[in-house]
Design a protein around this motif. Structure first.
Motif, PDB file in Angstrom:
ATOM      1  N   ALA A  79      -0.170  -1.435   1.537  1.00 53.29           N
ATOM      2  CA  ALA A  79      -1.722  -2.052   2.002  1.00 53.29           C
ATOM      3  C   ALA A  79      -2.565  -1.142   2.870  1.00 53.29           C
ATOM      4  O   ALA A  79      -1.915  -0.021   3.725  1.00 53.29           O
ATOM      5  CB  ALA A  79      -1.613  -3.788   2.971  1.00 53.29           C
ATOM      6  N   SER A 100      -9.080  -6.764   2.001  1.00 53.88           N
ATOM      7  CA  SER A 100      -8.626  -7.171   1.988  1.00 53.88           C
ATOM      8  C   SER A 100      -7.662  -8.171   2.511  1.00 53.88           C
ATOM      9  O   SER A 100      -7.681  -8.024   3.836  1.00 53.88           O
ATOM     10  CB  SER A 100      -7.222  -6.009   0.846  1.00 53.88           C
ATOM     11  OG  SER A 100      -8.434  -5.454   0.000  1.00 53.88           O
ATOM     12  N   SER A 155      -2.490   3.132   6.530  1.00 55.40           N
ATOM     13  CA  SER A 155      -1.626   2.174   4.994  1.00 55.40           C
ATOM     14  C   SER A 155      -0.554   1.468   5.595  1.00 55.40           C
ATOM     15  O   SER A 155       0.817   2.536   6.340  1.00 55.40           O
ATOM     16  CB  SER A 155      -1.740   2.539   3.684  1.00 55.40           C
ATOM     17  OG  SER A 155      -3.192   2.629   3.725  1.00 55.40           O
ATOM     18  N   TYR A 209      -4.154 -10.207   2.820  1.00 50.02           N
ATOM     19  CA  TYR A 209      -2.757  -9.761   1.613  1.00 50.02           C
ATOM     20  C   TYR A 209      -2.349 -11.024   2.384  1.00 50.02           C
ATOM     21  O   TYR A 209      -1.687 -11.915   2.715  1.00 50.02           O
ATOM     22  CB  TYR A 209      -2.237  -8.251   2.271  1.00 50.02           C
ATOM     23  CG  TYR A 209      -2.997  -7.104   2.174  1.00 50.02           C
ATOM     24  CD1 TYR A 209      -2.730  -6.362   1.120  1.00 50.02           C
ATOM     25  CD2 TYR A 209      -4.014  -6.624   2.822  1.00 50.02           C
ATOM     26  CE1 TYR A 209      -3.714  -5.472   0.835  1.00 50.02           C
ATOM     27  CE2 TYR A 209      -4.263  -5.355   2.491  1.00 50.02           C
ATOM     28  CZ  TYR A 209      -4.717  -5.058   1.120  1.00 50.02           C
ATOM     29  OH  TYR A 209      -4.851  -4.024   1.990  1.00 50.02           O
ATOM     30  N   GLU A 239       5.693  -6.080   8.932  1.00 50.00           N
ATOM     31  CA  GLU A 239       4.705  -4.921   8.737  1.00 50.00           C
ATOM     32  C   GLU A 239       5.579  -3.145   8.785  1.00 50.00           C
ATOM     33  O   GLU A 239       5.775  -3.965  10.189  1.00 50.00           O
ATOM     34  CB  GLU A 239       3.321  -4.854   9.179  1.00 50.00           C
ATOM     35  CG  GLU A 239       2.900  -5.985   9.400  1.00 50.00           C
ATOM     36  CD  GLU A 239       1.283  -6.027   9.472  1.00 50.00           C
ATOM     37  OE1 GLU A 239       0.709  -7.264   9.219  1.00 50.00           O
ATOM     38  OE2 GLU A 239       1.483  -5.078  10.681  1.00 50.00           O
ATOM     39  N   HIS A 286       3.805  -6.712  -0.804  1.00 51.15           N
ATOM     40  CA  HIS A 286       2.462  -5.551  -0.944  1.00 51.15           C
ATOM     41  C   HIS A 286       2.542  -4.888  -0.808  1.00 51.15           C
ATOM     42  O   HIS A 286       2.673  -3.687   0.737  1.00 51.15           O
ATOM     43  CB  HIS A 286       1.384  -6.629   0.065  1.00 51.15           C
ATOM     44  CG  HIS A 286       0.621  -8.040  -0.120  1.00 51.15           C
ATOM     45  ND1 HIS A 286      -0.042  -7.741  -1.422  1.00 51.15           N
ATOM     46  CD2 HIS A 286       1.061  -8.721   0.181  1.00 51.15           C
ATOM     47  CE1 HIS A 286      -0.562  -9.140  -1.348  1.00 51.15           C
ATOM     48  NE2 HIS A 286       0.093 -10.007  -0.402  1.00 51.15           N
TER      49      HIS A 286
END
Length: 150
Positions: free
Chosen positions: A103, A111, A84, A113, A122, A100
């Motif tokens: 995630a 999903s 994640s 995002y 990220e 987010h």
């Protein structure tokens, strides 16, 4: 089917080459430094597509910075990932537009995002909560970081 394979090959066939690296700094609205992140730069279509799928994990202050040729709405998926992350969308001027939290690649169906920006950061899951990063904060990205395909 052959044309799709040629123009959109599976991730394991995509050659990304070397990633440039840099450090980005995150500040709150008052200019207080919240964090720094050492990032690999995904500045081409192939690098953005592969993303973190070939990465086993991220450590506390590491991540990937996706650089798009223009500011727009983007949707990120976690193809081939095993951990994640937090996904932070950033406008061209460095303002965080969406975060987010946590995630997960395990969500089914996969999903998407979504967010608006020129950049997407990220980082390890929980990073945004740990550092206090939120919408409206600023990420300082060196001027030398631009999309190679834009």
């Amino acid at each position: 089917a052959v044309l799709i394979y040629l123009f959109y090959p599976p991730l394991f066939l995509v050659e990304t080459g070397e990633y440039q690296r840099t450090t980005v700094t995150v500040q709150d609205n008052n200019g207080t430094r919240l964090a720094t992140v050492d990032v690999r730069i995904a500045d081409t279509e192939d690098k953005r597509r592969v993303g973190l799928s070939r990465t086993d994990s991220l450590t506390g202050d590491s991540g990937m910075l996706f650089v798009h040729p223009e500011e727009a709405e983007y949707a990120y998926v976690m193809r081939g990932m095993s951990f994640s992350i937090d996904i932070v969308f950033v406008a061209g001027n460095g303002t965080v537009t969406r975060v987010h939290h946590e995630a997960s690649p395990e969500r089914l169906p996969i999903s998407r995002y979504r967010g608006t920006g020129t950049y997407v950061l990220e980082v390890p899951a929980g990073w945004a909560d740990k550092t206090g990063v939120d919408t409206g904060d600023t990420i300082q990205i060196p001027d030398t970081v631009t999309a190679a395909d834009g």
